[in-house]
Structure formats: C-alpha cells, structure tokens
Write a protein that holds these residues in place. Structure first.
Motif, PDB file in Angstrom:
ATOM      1  N   LEU A  89     -17.194 -13.537  16.460  1.00 54.30           N
ATOM      2  CA  LEU A  89     -16.979 -12.211  17.019  1.00 54.30           C
ATOM      3  C   LEU A  89     -17.853 -11.193  16.301  1.00 54.30           C
ATOM      4  O   LEU A  89     -18.160 -11.337  15.113  1.00 54.30           O
ATOM      5  CB  LEU A  89     -15.505 -11.807  16.880  1.00 54.30           C
ATOM      6  N   LEU A  90     -18.249 -10.182  17.041  1.00 56.94           N
ATOM      7  CA  LEU A  90     -18.971  -9.041  16.471  1.00 56.94           C
ATOM      8  C   LEU A  90     -18.053  -7.833  16.564  1.00 56.94           C
ATOM      9  O   LEU A  90     -17.661  -7.426  17.659  1.00 56.94           O
ATOM     10  CB  LEU A  90     -20.271  -8.788  17.235  1.00 56.94           C
ATOM     11  N   HIS A  91     -17.692  -7.266  15.421  1.00 63.63           N
ATOM     12  CA  HIS A  91     -16.748  -6.150  15.372  1.00 63.63           C
ATOM     13  C   HIS A  91     -17.503  -4.837  15.214  1.00 63.63           C
ATOM     14  O   HIS A  91     -18.396  -4.714  14.369  1.00 63.63           O
ATOM     15  CB  HIS A  91     -15.781  -6.315  14.201  1.00 63.63           C
ATOM     16  N   LEU A  92     -17.129  -3.845  15.996  1.00 63.46           N
ATOM     17  CA  LEU A  92     -17.667  -2.503  15.867  1.00 63.46           C
ATOM     18  C   LEU A  92     -16.514  -1.498  15.816  1.00 63.46           C
ATOM     19  O   LEU A  92     -15.547  -1.656  16.551  1.00 63.46           O
ATOM     20  CB  LEU A  92     -18.593  -2.159  17.044  1.00 63.46           C
ATOM     21  N   PRO A  93     -16.582  -0.464  14.971  1.00 62.44           N
ATOM     22  CA  PRO A  93     -17.717  -0.170  14.087  1.00 62.44           C
ATOM     23  C   PRO A  93     -17.785  -1.034  12.831  1.00 62.44           C
ATOM     24  O   PRO A  93     -18.856  -1.325  12.336  1.00 62.44           O
ATOM     25  CB  PRO A  93     -17.479   1.299  13.732  1.00 62.44           C
ATOM     26  N   GLN A  94     -16.613  -1.416  12.285  1.00 64.08           N
ATOM     27  CA  GLN A  94     -16.553  -2.288  11.118  1.00 64.08           C
ATOM     28  C   GLN A  94     -15.516  -3.373  11.365  1.00 64.08           C
ATOM     29  O   GLN A  94     -14.605  -3.212  12.174  1.00 64.08           O
ATOM     30  CB  GLN A  94     -16.160  -1.505   9.852  1.00 64.08           C
ATOM     31  N   GLN A 102     -17.257 -10.846   8.626  1.00 60.78           N
ATOM     32  CA  GLN A 102     -18.377  -9.932   8.862  1.00 60.78           C
ATOM     33  C   GLN A 102     -18.402  -8.881   7.754  1.00 60.78           C
ATOM     34  O   GLN A 102     -17.398  -8.221   7.496  1.00 60.78           O
ATOM     35  CB  GLN A 102     -18.224  -9.253  10.224  1.00 60.78           C
ATOM     36  N   PRO A 103     -19.530  -8.718   7.084  1.00 56.50           N
ATOM     37  CA  PRO A 103     -19.564  -7.793   5.949  1.00 56.50           C
ATOM     38  C   PRO A 103     -19.433  -6.335   6.394  1.00 56.50           C
ATOM     39  O   PRO A 103     -19.832  -5.966   7.496  1.00 56.50           O
ATOM     40  CB  PRO A 103     -20.934  -8.061   5.319  1.00 56.50           C
ATOM     41  N   VAL A 104     -18.864  -5.534   5.516  1.00 58.66           N
ATOM     42  CA  VAL A 104     -18.809  -4.092   5.722  1.00 58.66           C
ATOM     43  C   VAL A 104     -20.123  -3.512   5.230  1.00 58.66           C
ATOM     44  O   VAL A 104     -20.466  -3.600   4.052  1.00 58.66           O
ATOM     45  CB  VAL A 104     -17.616  -3.471   4.967  1.00 58.66           C
ATOM     46  N   THR A 105     -20.905  -2.929   6.129  1.00 56.76           N
ATOM     47  CA  THR A 105     -22.243  -2.440   5.829  1.00 56.76           C
ATOM     48  C   THR A 105     -22.403  -1.024   6.369  1.00 56.76           C
ATOM     49  O   THR A 105     -21.560  -0.535   7.125  1.00 56.76           O
ATOM     50  CB  THR A 105     -23.311  -3.351   6.457  1.00 56.76           C
ATOM     51  N   PRO A 106     -23.482  -0.330   5.994  1.00 58.90           N
ATOM     52  CA  PRO A 106     -23.642   1.060   6.426  1.00 58.90           C
ATOM     53  C   PRO A 106     -23.566   1.266   7.931  1.00 58.90           C
ATOM     54  O   PRO A 106     -22.983   2.246   8.394  1.00 58.90           O
ATOM     55  CB  PRO A 106     -25.022   1.438   5.881  1.00 58.90           C
ATOM     56  N   LEU A 107     -24.151   0.353   8.715  1.00 48.30           N
ATOM     57  CA  LEU A 107     -24.128   0.497  10.172  1.00 48.30           C
ATOM     58  C   LEU A 107     -23.111  -0.437  10.823  1.00 48.30           C
ATOM     59  O   LEU A 107     -23.094  -0.568  12.053  1.00 48.30           O
ATOM     60  CB  LEU A 107     -25.515   0.242  10.761  1.00 48.30           C
ATOM     61  N   GLY A 108     -22.284  -1.072  10.017  1.00 49.79           N
ATOM     62  CA  GLY A 108     -21.223  -1.895  10.557  1.00 49.79           C
ATOM     63  C   GLY A 108     -21.737  -3.032  11.422  1.00 49.79           C
ATOM     64  O   GLY A 108     -22.670  -3.762  11.067  1.00 49.79           O
ATOM     65  N   GLY A 109     -21.156  -3.173  12.607  1.00 49.52           N
ATOM     66  CA  GLY A 109     -21.508  -4.265  13.502  1.00 49.52           C
ATOM     67  C   GLY A 109     -22.963  -4.261  13.927  1.00 49.52           C
ATOM     68  O   GLY A 109     -23.527  -5.326  14.227  1.00 49.52           O
ATOM     69  N   ILE A 243     -24.215   5.872  19.521  1.00 47.69           N
ATOM     70  CA  ILE A 243     -23.721   6.416  18.261  1.00 47.69           C
ATOM     71  C   ILE A 243     -22.201   6.442  18.232  1.00 47.69           C
ATOM     72  O   ILE A 243     -21.600   6.525  17.156  1.00 47.69           O
ATOM     73  CB  ILE A 243     -24.280   7.837  18.019  1.00 47.69           C
ATOM     74  N   ASN A 244     -21.564   6.359  19.383  1.00 47.81           N
ATOM     75  CA  ASN A 244     -20.103   6.361  19.421  1.00 47.81           C
ATOM     76  C   ASN A 244     -19.504   5.117  18.769  1.00 47.81           C
ATOM     77  O   ASN A 244     -18.322   5.108  18.419  1.00 47.81           O
ATOM     78  CB  ASN A 244     -19.608   6.457  20.864  1.00 47.81           C
ATOM     79  N   HIS A 245     -20.309   4.051  18.624  1.00 52.03           N
ATOM     80  CA  HIS A 245     -19.827   2.819  18.015  1.00 52.03           C
ATOM     81  C   HIS A 245     -20.286   2.670  16.569  1.00 52.03           C
ATOM     82  O   HIS A 245     -20.112   1.606  15.976  1.00 52.03           O
ATOM     83  CB  HIS A 245     -20.292   1.610  18.837  1.00 52.03           C
ATOM     84  N   LEU A 246     -20.865   3.718  15.995  1.00 52.71           N
ATOM     85  CA  LEU A 246     -21.248   3.700  14.584  1.00 52.71           C
ATOM     86  C   LEU A 246     -20.036   3.988  13.700  1.00 52.71           C
ATOM     87  O   LEU A 246     -19.116   4.700  14.102  1.00 52.71           O
ATOM     88  CB  LEU A 246     -22.315   4.751  14.312  1.00 52.71           C
ATOM     89  N   PRO A 247     -20.040   3.461  12.479  1.00 55.84           N
ATOM     90  CA  PRO A 247     -19.003   3.859  11.528  1.00 55.84           C
ATOM     91  C   PRO A 247     -19.067   5.370  11.271  1.00 55.84           C
ATOM     92  O   PRO A 247     -20.137   5.969  11.305  1.00 55.84           O
ATOM     93  CB  PRO A 247     -19.358   3.062  10.268  1.00 55.84           C
ATOM     94  N   ARG A 248     -17.933   5.977  11.010  1.00 54.36           N
ATOM     95  CA  ARG A 248     -17.885   7.420  10.848  1.00 54.36           C
ATOM     96  C   ARG A 248     -18.729   7.900   9.686  1.00 54.36           C
ATOM     97  O   ARG A 248     -19.232   9.028   9.689  1.00 54.36           O
ATOM     98  CB  ARG A 248     -16.452   7.895  10.691  1.00 54.36           C
ATOM     99  N   GLU A 249     -18.905   7.050   8.649  1.00 53.10           N
ATOM    100  CA  GLU A 249     -19.667   7.475   7.476  1.00 53.10           C
ATOM    101  C   GLU A 249     -21.170   7.224   7.638  1.00 53.10           C
ATOM    102  O   GLU A 249     -21.965   7.619   6.776  1.00 53.10           O
ATOM    103  CB  GLU A 249     -19.165   6.743   6.236  1.00 53.10           C
ATOM    104  N   ALA A 250     -21.589   6.578   8.712  1.00 50.96           N
ATOM    105  CA  ALA A 250     -23.005   6.292   8.935  1.00 50.96           C
ATOM    106  C   ALA A 250     -23.747   7.551   9.339  1.00 50.96           C
ATOM    107  O   ALA A 250     -23.176   8.465   9.951  1.00 50.96           O
ATOM    108  CB  ALA A 250     -23.163   5.236  10.019  1.00 50.96           C
TER     109      ALA A 250
END
Length: 277
Positions: A89-94, A102-109, A243-250
């Motif tokens: 599975l690919l999770h968005l945003p994180q 799936q690692p927690v990264t700056p741009l998430g999924g 951009i709506n699927h980006l992590p809030r901190e990105a």
C-alpha cells in the motif's frame, strides 16, 4: 489489541475493485449512452483485449465468491484474474508506523512514489485527474523522477533494451486554483518537466519517448487515477498529484491531512489498467 487499519484504506481498495470490475459485465458489451446535450456515444470495449488476447488461461475457482466473480467476467477479463499479487500500500500523506513499514519522510507518500517510479524499465503511464502547479507541488519531484529515468536511459541504454516511453494522461478537469481552465493541469505538468530538464519536443536521447495527453471531454471529465509500470505493475488509488495530499509540515502543504491509500498490484490486471486509460 491489534492496530486497526485506517478508514482511507477502504477508498483505495474500492478504487482497485472498481478498476477490476467496472469494465466488465453485460453493460460492457453495450455502447455507453450519456443523455443530455453532450450526446456522447462511446463504442463497446474490445472484449478480446480485456480477456488477455488468449495469452492467459486461468483455472476456474472453486470457492463460491471467487466463482461468482469468475462467471461474471468470463470472456471479459476472467483470463486475467489469476497471477496477480498484492505488493503493498501507498499511504498519503504519511503512513502510521503502527501498521505500515512505509517511512515517514518530508513528502510522505510522494517520496515513496518517486522511489517506485525509478524502477521503470520500459513504459511508465501516469493517468491522473489533477496535477497542481508550483515548485512545492508534488508534481515537481515526480517530474524529477521522470528526468532521472531519461538520464539513466541516456547513460545506460543497455538497461532499457526496448527504449523508454513515458505517458502522462490527464482528466481535463478544472481545479480550485483554475476553475475555468481544464488545461491548467497539463500545463503545470509541462512546466515541471521543463524545470526538471525534460524537453517536450525535439528530444535527442535515443529510445526516449514522452507523450502528454488530456481527456477529450471536460463535462464529464476523467476521474481515473492509476500508474502502470512496464505493463505489469499498477498502482490504483484516489489521490491526485496535488498539494492537498502533502503532509502538513511539507513545503507547500496546506495542513488538510487529506488521506488516501493506493494499492500496488503486479500481474495481468495491469493490462486492464492500461485499457482503462
């Protein structure tokens, strides 16, 4: 207690099941009639192509539910119903570490997606409804991934014996930032590709082919969101290159926490995804 799967997982699974089942059945054999002033009359699908052109032979299942589905798509996809493997599975945003590796990264999924795109060796098809503009939009790293594929092809053509084709297909839909211009998505993608160093025309890299297209109709538009790699691996989900699927901190993140899940599947079903786009 066992950790519960997130509610967005349901959306991703529904998207995949819709991809698998929607083209089939009795309705698939009839032209699509859309009432009203649009007057659309689409031809019926090529059932031979949907059923694998005779290249697959799947045994009839014995389980009741499996057999019910098999009978429903006999001659219209049943031959591609075996040999498929769920890859993750690919999770968005994180992703939540409680139920995903799936690692927690700056741009998430989108970071995980970009890494997956680099595995392409023959053909990459990205069909999506919305592609947001701007340097902080996720389309920018996706374009960089495409540029990296092009650069690898130029440096190591032996890795791509059939060359490499990238096809971007858009839904010809409007978005909040351009409510009157359905072309905004295809223009945003073109800008990201150019910024990444990918020419839109006159490319001299041997074996490289880039195609950008949009759905013919705006009302209704195309809502499909799939990615197909090499005709054998498909990602189906409900997320846009947005951009709506980006992590809030990105950078560029809007803090909407708009969650979605994509489903990676490898196997003959990828051919159905190609037929759908």
């Amino acid at each position: 207690m066992r950790p519960r799967l997130p509610r967005p997982l349901l959306g991703g699974l529904i998207a995949l099941l819709t991809l698998l089942v929607a083209p089939f059945g009795e309705a698939a054999a009839q032209p699509l009639q859309v009432p009203g002033p649009l007057g659309l009359n689409l031809p019926p699908p090529d059932l031979a192509a949907l059923d694998g052109l005779g290249l697959n032979t799947c045994p009839e299942p014995t389980a009741r539910l499996d057999r019910l589905l098999y009978e429903r798509v006999r001659g219209q996809g049943a031959a591609l119903s075996c040999g498929n493997r769920l890859e993750g599975l690919l999770h968005l945003p994180q992703a939540n570490p409680a139920y995903s590796t799936q690692p927690v990264t700056p741009l998430g999924g989108f970071d995980s997606l970009v890494a997956a795109l680099g595995q392409t060796r023959r053909e990459l098809v990205i069909a999506n409804m919305i592609w947001d503009e701007g340097p902080d939009a996720p389309g920018a790293p996706v374009a960089l991934a495409i540029a990296a594929l092009r650069g690898d092809l130029a440096a190591h053509p032996e890795r791509y014996p059939a060359g490499l084709t990238v096809r971007l297909i858009f839904g010809n839909t409007v978005r909040a930032s351009a409510p009157l211009d359905p072309r905004a998505n295809i223009y945003a993608a073109a800008e990201h590709l150019l910024a990444a160093g990918v020419p839109l025309t006159g490319d001299t890299v041997p074996g490289w082919r880039l195609e950008i297209a949009s759905y013919a109709s705006t009302y209704p538009h195309s809502h499909i969101k799939v990615i197909v790699q090499d005709g054998e691996r498909v990602l189906a989900g409900g997320f846009n290159i947005s951009i709506n699927h980006l992590p809030r901190e990105a950078p560029g993140g809007r803090g909407l926490d708009l969650a979605d899940v994509g489903v990676w599947v490898r196997g003959p079903v990828a051919r159905h995804a190609l037929a759908a786009v």
